[in-house]
Write a protein that holds these residues in place. Structure first.
Motif, short mmCIF file in Angstrom:
data_model
loop_
_atom_site.label_atom_id
_atom_site.label_comp_id
_atom_site.label_asym_id
_atom_site.label_seq_id
_atom_site.Cartn_x
_atom_site.Cartn_y
_atom_site.Cartn_z
N THR A 63 0.82 -1.21 0.00
CA THR A 63 0.00 0.00 0.00
C THR A 63 0.85 1.26 0.00
O THR A 63 0.35 2.34 -0.16
CB THR A 63 -0.90 0.00 1.24
N THR A 64 2.15 1.15 0.19
CA THR A 64 3.04 2.30 0.18
C THR A 64 4.26 1.97 -0.66
O THR A 64 4.54 0.83 -0.98
CB THR A 64 3.50 2.65 1.62
N ALA A 65 5.00 3.03 -1.01
CA ALA A 65 6.19 2.83 -1.84
C ALA A 65 7.27 2.14 -1.04
O ALA A 65 7.51 2.44 0.12
CB ALA A 65 6.68 4.18 -2.34
N ALA B 251 -5.44 -0.86 -0.26
CA ALA B 251 -4.56 0.15 -0.87
C ALA B 251 -5.32 1.42 -1.26
O ALA B 251 -4.71 2.49 -1.41
CB ALA B 251 -3.87 -0.43 -2.10
N ARG B 252 -6.64 1.32 -1.39
CA ARG B 252 -7.41 2.50 -1.80
C ARG B 252 -7.41 3.59 -0.74
O ARG B 252 -7.57 4.77 -1.05
CB ARG B 252 -8.84 2.07 -2.14
N LEU C 213 0.34 7.33 10.59
CA LEU C 213 0.00 7.62 11.98
C LEU C 213 -1.50 7.80 12.21
O LEU C 213 -2.00 7.51 13.30
CB LEU C 213 0.74 8.88 12.45
N ARG C 214 -2.22 8.25 11.20
CA ARG C 214 -3.62 8.59 11.40
C ARG C 214 -4.60 7.66 10.71
O ARG C 214 -5.79 7.69 11.02
CB ARG C 214 -3.87 10.03 10.92
N VAL C 215 -4.09 6.81 9.81
CA VAL C 215 -5.00 5.93 9.08
C VAL C 215 -4.58 4.46 9.21
O VAL C 215 -5.31 3.64 9.79
CB VAL C 215 -5.09 6.32 7.58
N LYS C 216 -3.40 4.14 8.70
CA LYS C 216 -3.04 2.73 8.56
C LYS C 216 -2.81 2.05 9.90
O LYS C 216 -3.42 1.02 10.20
CB LYS C 216 -1.79 2.61 7.68
#
Length: 546
Positions: A6-8, A444-445, A462-465
């Motif tokens: 979901t991230t680079a 990933a969306r 920090l705030r979502v995943k």
């Protein structure tokens, strides 16, 4: 196949993370190889009068317990489909093998609760019988402990895959298709679900087999003694002051590793055989199907029995820790005493050593696992998985030989840093296995939505995943904590007896006659992890407000 990130990814960071783990792992493996290269040790081992029988006992107990644990886990999954397992697994996983073995001895011993309950009205006994209900020459007590402890581990490993969105969605669609053909829930699971899940459980099953073949602490408590299993025999030789005996112990550890590889290769060859695949795929016509069961799956008798066994073991430990004078065949003791717990409280250094080791090891293992899953390229995760799971699949006595050589070479032998490193390497594969499914299955969306709102990578984490993954993160930390608490061989071998934990105290006391003190340390061995599991469950439900 590896999951999409979901991230680079960040290859330079991943290189540092991989080196931090790969260097000590490869160094330990090479140390184990160097310790096992001694022709005279192998010659002495193969001609030793106890080797063949001890190896036979290891094979018998290891293969039987692994097969039974796999079948029982599959049976539970076929009846529940994972609906009611999560709340039961945490307390079961928190019970260390050694503590469970001590409690089972309290139940099954000739003077234990089961015989007391049946005496004298059913057995006519007024004295403990001369029965080999524990430490029996067939290793059945050892098999019972291994099966009861490995079933929850396999269920947890299976749920880690079943709770991944991609796997769950595909499996649900295929099970629904089987239902439309007229198959019941259980029949559809055995014909469609289990054949797909079994290949994903290769590493956990191999870990179970490796542990069962090489377990030492449980075998010392409840296993056969004349002769012992080959793992116990190797451990006895490794503790000898004679270098020749040490080399013989290392050779025995490599013999166990060779047997493990042979068993794994045989299982792989059998699974690839056409007849095996035909067994799972034949009979797919609707005319042979049973009626579809449309009710809610009930809790199977196996899970109820397993839960009852755990409750009985923990109750036996709790009562045993406060037992005073207790003549046979009385069902309850005459007096209760807190003397054992007073001794435990007086051993504050032992409890503190257990706590700081477990907290430090689980914290670093979790931090490494999160960083690795976040920044390592997917193909790296897939290709390096065998190396990362090395402590999980190597026989324990062989792994501890490599760890000892590592700490000697690095000047960390008998030090707190060396012991922390050994515990962290032991925790790492468990934490990674627990976290990998939820982490790689993250939607990933959500990253794209956060980016459209102008939030950067740090804010997204920090705030979502991480808040959404708080339950998985907390559970992974609790599992690492429990693994560290249960470590016996690394604590003794790397610490050289200078660091005592509740596990080493419980196992050492089990060989003596201090029944109440043994039960108290065994109960504490369970209590510490279960408190962390409870805290993890509470944090998993809490709302984070960064």
């Amino acid at each position: 196949m590896p999951q999409q990130h979901t991230t680079a990814s960040s290859p330079p960071t991943a290189c540092l993370l991989l080196a931090a783990v790969a260097v000590p792992l490869v160094w330990s493996l090479w140390g184990a190889v160097a310790a096992g290269i001694d022709r005279s040790a192998w010659t002495t081992l193969l001609h030793h009068p106890q080797t063949l029988r001890a190896l036979g006992l290891s094979l018998w107990t290891g293969l039987l317990s692994t097969a039974l644990a796999a079948l029982l886990a599959a049976w539970v999954l076929s009846a529940t489909a994972g609906h009611r397992l999560v709340r039961w697994l945490a307390p079961m996983l928190a019970v260390p093998h050694a503590a469970f073995a001590i409690g089972l001895v309290a139940l099954l011993a000739p003077s234990g609760w089961i015989v007391r309950t049946l005496s004298p009205w059913a057995t006519g006994l007024d004295a403990p019988p001369p029965w080999t209900t524990t430490q029996d020459p067939w290793g059945l007590g050892l098999v019972a402990v291994l099966v009861c402890k490995e079933v929850p581990f396999l269920l947890w490993a299976a749920l880690a895959h079943l709770q991944r969105p991609d796997v769950a969605r595909r499996l649900q669609q295929e099970l629904q298709l089987a239902h439309t053909l007229g198959y019941s829930t259980r029949s559809a699971w055995w014909r469609v679900g289990w054949p797909q899940l079994l290949p994903r459980l290769t590493a956990p099953l191999l870990a179970v087999l490796a542990y069962s073949l090489s377990v030492v602490d449980v075998a010392l408590i409840i296993g056969p003694t004349t002769p012992p299993t080959l793992a116990v025999l190797a451990w006895q030789w490794l503790q000898d002051a004679d270098p020749a005996m040490n080399a013989q112990g290392a050779a025995a550890a490599w013999l166990l590793a060779g047997v493990l590889v042979l068993c794994a290769a045989t299982a792989w060859a059998v699974s690839r055989a056409p007849l095996w695949r035909l067994r799972w795929t034949r009979g797919t016509d609707a005319g042979t199907a049973r009626p579809l069961h449309r009710g809610t799956p009930r809790t199977p008798a196996v899970l109820a029995l397993l839960t009852s066994m755990y409750l009985a073991v923990l109750l036996a430990l709790l009562v045993g820790s406060v037992t005073g004078h207790w003549p046979f065949p009385q069902w309850l003791p005459d007096t209760l005493t807190w003397a054992a717990w007073q001794s435990v409280l007086a051993s504050g250094h032992t409890v503190w050593t257990t706590l700081w080791l477990a907290l430090a090891s689980a914290t670093v293992a979790l931090a490494w696992a999160v960083a690795w899953l976040e920044w390592a390229p997917p193909r790296w995760q897939w290709r390096t998985q065998p190396l990362q799971t090395l402590p999980l699949v190597l026989p324990a006595v062989l792994w501890v030989v490599g760890l000892h050589r590592l700490t000697l070479d690095w000047g960390l032998d008998t030090t707190a840093w060396g012991l922390w490193l050994a515990h962290t390497l032991a925790c790492l594969p468990y934490v990674l296995l627990a976290l990998q499914g939820p982490y790689t299955g993250f939607d990933a969306r959500l990253r794209q939505v956060a980016a459209t709102l102008g939030h950067g990578q740090k804010a997204f984490l920090l705030r979502v995943k991480w808040p959404l993954l708080r339950s998985a993160l907390a559970a992974s930390f609790a599992i690492g904590f429990a693994v560290s608490v249960a470590q016996y061989l690394p604590t003794l071998y790397v610490g050289a007896g200078r660091f005592n934990t509740v596990t080493t105290e419980a196992v050492n006391l089990a060989a003596g006659g201090q029944r109440s003190l043994t039960a108290a340390f065994a109960w504490l061995q369970w209590l510490l992890p279960v408190l962390v599991f409870a805290l993890a469950a509470r944090l998993g439900r809490a709302q984070w407000k960064p």
